[in-house]
Write an enzyme that holds these catalytic residues in place. Structure first.
Site, short mmCIF file in Angstrom:
data_model
loop_
_atom_site.label_atom_id
_atom_site.label_comp_id
_atom_site.label_asym_id
_atom_site.label_seq_id
_atom_site.Cartn_x
_atom_site.Cartn_y
_atom_site.Cartn_z
N ASP A 1 50.40 51.53 -23.27
CA ASP A 1 49.31 51.86 -24.19
C ASP A 1 48.50 50.59 -24.36
OD1 ASP A 1 47.76 53.10 -26.38
OD2 ASP A 1 49.42 54.52 -26.46
N HIS B 1 44.15 55.95 -23.38
CA HIS B 1 45.12 54.99 -23.94
C HIS B 1 45.49 53.93 -22.89
CE1 HIS B 1 46.25 56.59 -27.91
NE2 HIS B 1 45.94 57.77 -27.42
N GLU C 1 44.25 62.31 -26.03
CA GLU C 1 43.19 61.57 -26.71
C GLU C 1 42.31 60.73 -25.78
OE1 GLU C 1 44.94 60.81 -31.10
OE2 GLU C 1 45.89 59.55 -29.58
#
Ligand code: ACM
Length: 745
Positions: free
Chosen positions: A189, A266, A322
């Site tokens: 991440d 991410h 996301e």
């Protein structure tokens, strides 16, 4: 809000006499029959089928017996009295996690058809041993057990904060005790890449370290990466040798480690190390891979290839959550990809990328697993879905015949607060107490019977933005994972909160001996009112995380004492009351009392008109919310807090003109998720609903930078003025407003 029926049922259960047995296994076994007598433990022989030798060695290790006590069973030989036998039996494939554990005075026999079953039996035996006062003998019993769900997981985010292999092993030991069989590691991440990749050494040399330790400070400042050895560099990574060692350690304990390599979002740390993989080509400011660039796919396939050589798990998690679409919209390569493949938009572009990865992963005999965003733009044929934005994605995927793991944020996100946020270390927000985890039902009610086979189980996720230390990680995971282990292993009909509380109370000693920094049960009393406005009565029930607490209370606002009324079950009050209650031990109040102001005020059940609408994301009880008598609790997700993204502006019609003494309304501030106090509230009154006269205004005095959860009750003195219509305005400051009730006395 629980219905009165379930509240009463729960209470009846919590205060019913829970059978207090000598054997207290969590998750609750399918069948457990206690027997008279004990089996003595003293350097016993452990006789094992050869497939279960590792299980025998783990038992010897637990008992600190020599490894040579573990002997492979010879065909036809009769085990001598006093031995512990771990035997492989015939069984079908579906039963490989099932086991029998038969503890008699003269010997113990474990029978299982698969390694998973033998390990599950060992974990039950280990719990029995470790919850006794001493390790010298255990009670006799017959246990027959099998899991309800095959997948029982915990995710650890080791990117936001890195935890060393020794800690991962401790976690494996602990979650294994509770028959959790999947450890999902969020390895990559923005906050740091955590696994060595031989083909791309810059991932760890450039992006495994960052410029500050605390994630929040780093995220809110430069978001720069650092070099190992720099004074303030924080981070680390697992070498491939570390990872292989962890995989083997977990495997012996029946746990599969599932690696997660995030794409296409991410991924700021990857782009920092390899800027050519982003749309813009810059080292900073991009979190998404360029999907028009074939190098992205070559990179991902190379990385996944190395991961598959380390992690034998069937599931390979590729993230998928996301991902921002903005760069793809303006990137000529991404747009070309969309055109060449007749894709509709950037969602279909993401889906294209996941499909391409899915094809690759399937071709290697593995299965792609991703967060539920991978449904957007069309789900890849063999993809498996982790449903985190509620259960909707999981249900949709199951209906299409795809395997699903349930991990909805509301009940499975262990980064939320578990007790009163004002007394807890800072967390990301939200509220997930132990009982709510326990009550989680992984199988959605609305899922058709023939689709239920696709729900493989559930998983808790510990995201670590706000979890910087190993001690803190233990605190967030325990005891909530213990509650989840039962929710995902045991049949519902065998589960009961009071009984679980008793068994859990017998586990604390073991957790203490194992040096686990678990969150201690709260001393608060949870107060649940059920209002009957037409009758003017309220039924009050109390519950607690303590096992069988002595709860005393008053209804006149006075401080409870050891002589105050003892709570024995739900009770009813008429009209208004200020209730104070606390847990007592040895005649002393344990903590400050918990309070509820039962106020059957003038607006309850009257008519309300929203001059401006509430947010469709936080409707609470819709038009009833602000005038139903129910106050919100510590979380805005409790169904009593209504959210507004504009000014709150409502008019209440009391039905007739009345003399009004005051108006009160409480707001919440929790700035993490963007909830702020209003600038001010303003009240005006009217006799006819058309001509309003200002009656008062109250300004906010809570700083918008105050990051702790806070509540403020705004009050306006109405001085006995006559009115039928009350208009209430709360001026939006920024983000959301959250209000629970407009109390008009
Ligand atoms: C997630 O919480 N973004 C999967």
């Amino acid at each position: 809000m629980r219905s009165i029926f379930s509240t009463l049922l729960l209470l009846a259960c919590s205060f019913a006499s829970v059978s207090q047995s000598r054997i207290n296994i969590i998750p609750k076994p399918e069948k457990l029959q206690e027997m008279d007598g004990n089996f003595p433990l003293n350097n016993n022989k452990i006789l094992v089928s050869k497939e279960f030798r590792e299980v025998g060695l783990l038992l010897a290790d637990l008992m600190q017996w020599k490894q040579n006590r573990v002997i492979v069973l010879q065909k036809g030989s009769v085990p001598p009295a006093g031995s512990i036998v771990i035997e492989k039996t015939k069984g079908n494939k579906n039963d490989s996690a099932a086991y029998t554990l038969d503890i008699k005075k003269k010997g113990i026999r474990i029978a299982a058809s698969g390694y998973a079953g033998a390990i599950n039996a060992l974990q039950s035996l280990a719990q029995i041993i470790l919850t006794q006062e001493t390790k010298t003998s255990i009670p006799c019993a017959l246990i027959e057990d099998k899991p309800r769900f095959g997948y029982r997981g915990l995710m650890l985010d080791v990117s936001r904060h890195f935890f060393p292999p020794s800690f991962i092993k401790k976690m494996i030991d602990l979650i294994g005790l509770y028959k959790i069989n999947a450890l999902h590691m969020h390895l990559t991440d923005a906050a740091g890449w955590r696994i060595e990749v031989k083909k791309y050494p810059e991932l760890t040399s450039q992006a495994a370290w960052r410029t500050s330790y605390g994630w929040k400070k780093w995220w809110n400042s430069d978001r720069d990466y650092a070099k190992e050895g720099e004074a303030s560099a924080y981070g680390g990574y697992y070498t491939q040798a570390n990872a292989k060692d962890l995989v083997a350690y977990a495997q012996k304990r029946g746990i599969t480690i599932i690696p997660e390599i995030e794409m296409p979002g991410h991924s700021e740390e990857v782009i920092a190390a390899y800027p050519q993989l982003g749309c813009v080509g810059a080292k900073k400011g991009q979190g998404e891979f360029c999907l028009g660039n074939d190098s992205t796919f070559i990179f991902m396939q190379d990385v996944i290839t190395e991961m598959m050589a380390i992690f034998p798990s069937t599931y390979i998690h590729i993230g998928g959550d996301e991902a921002g679409k903005a760069n793809w919209k303006t990137c000529s390569k991404c747009q070309q990809r969309i055109k060449d493949n007749n894709l509709k938009d950037e969602f279909e572009l993401q889906s294209y990328a996941i499909r391409r990865m899915e094809k690759f992963i399937s071709s290697k005999g593995r299965q792609l697993l991703g967060w539920d965003e991978i449904l957007e733009g069309g789900l890849a044929p063999g993809a498996r879905v982790m449903s985190w934005r509620g259960e909707k994605g999981g249900i949709e995927a199951a209906r299409m015949g795809h395997d699903v793991i349930m991990t909805p944020g509301g009940t499975c996100y262990f980064d939320k607060y578990q007790q009163d946020p004002t007394t807890e270390p800072e967390a990301i927000g939200g509220f997930l107490p132990l009982q709510k985890v326990y009550e989680y039902e992984p199988m959605p009610k609305e899922l058709e019977a023939d689709k239920q086979q696709f729900v493989k189980g559930a998983q808790a996720n510990l995201w670590t933005e706000y979890v910087p230390t190993m001690e803190h990680a233990e605190y967030m995971v325990f005891p909530r994972i213990i509650a989840l282990s039962e929710a995902v292993w045991s049949e519902r009909k065998n589960m009961e909160w009071g009984d679980f509380q008793y068994r859990l109370s017998q586990h604390y000693k073991m957790l203490q001996r194992l040096n686990v920094n678990y969150c201690r049960p709260s001393d608060r009393v949870e107060i649940s009112p059920v209002i009957d406005a037409p009758k003017g009565t309220t039924t009050i029930s109390f519950s607690s995380e303590q096992f069988k607490p002595e709860i005393r209370y008053t209804i006149d606002g006075s401080l409870p004492t050891s002589n105050s009324t003892l709570y024995t079950g739900p009770f009813s009050i008429t009209g208004s009351a200020l209730i104070k209650t606390a847990i007592f031990r040895k005649g002393r109040m344990n903590q400050r009392p918990d309070t509820i102001d039962i106020n059957l005020h003038k607006a309850i059940g009257k008519t309300i008109v929203y001059n401006k609408k509430y947010s469709s994301s936080y409707v609470a009880q819709k038009e009833a919310t602000l005038i139903n008598g129910y106050r919100g609790s510590l979380t805005y997700q409790d169904g009593q807090w209504q959210g507004f993204l504009n000014d709150m502006d409502v008019t209440i019609d009391l039905g007739k003109e009345e003399a009004l003494s005051r108006l009160r309304s409480t707001f919440m501030q929790i700035i993490g998720p963007g909830v702020y106090m209003p600038h001010f509230i303003e009240v005006s009154l009217s006799a006819d609903g058309t001509n309003f006269t200002p009656a008062g205004k109250t300004l906010n005095d809570v700083s918008p930078t105050d990051s702790k959860l806070s509540f403020k009750t705004f009050e306006v003195d109405l001085k006995g003025k006559q009115a039928r219509y009350v208009r209430f305005v709360a001026k939006l400051q920024r983000g959301f407003l959250f209000a629970d009730e407009i109390i008009i006395d």
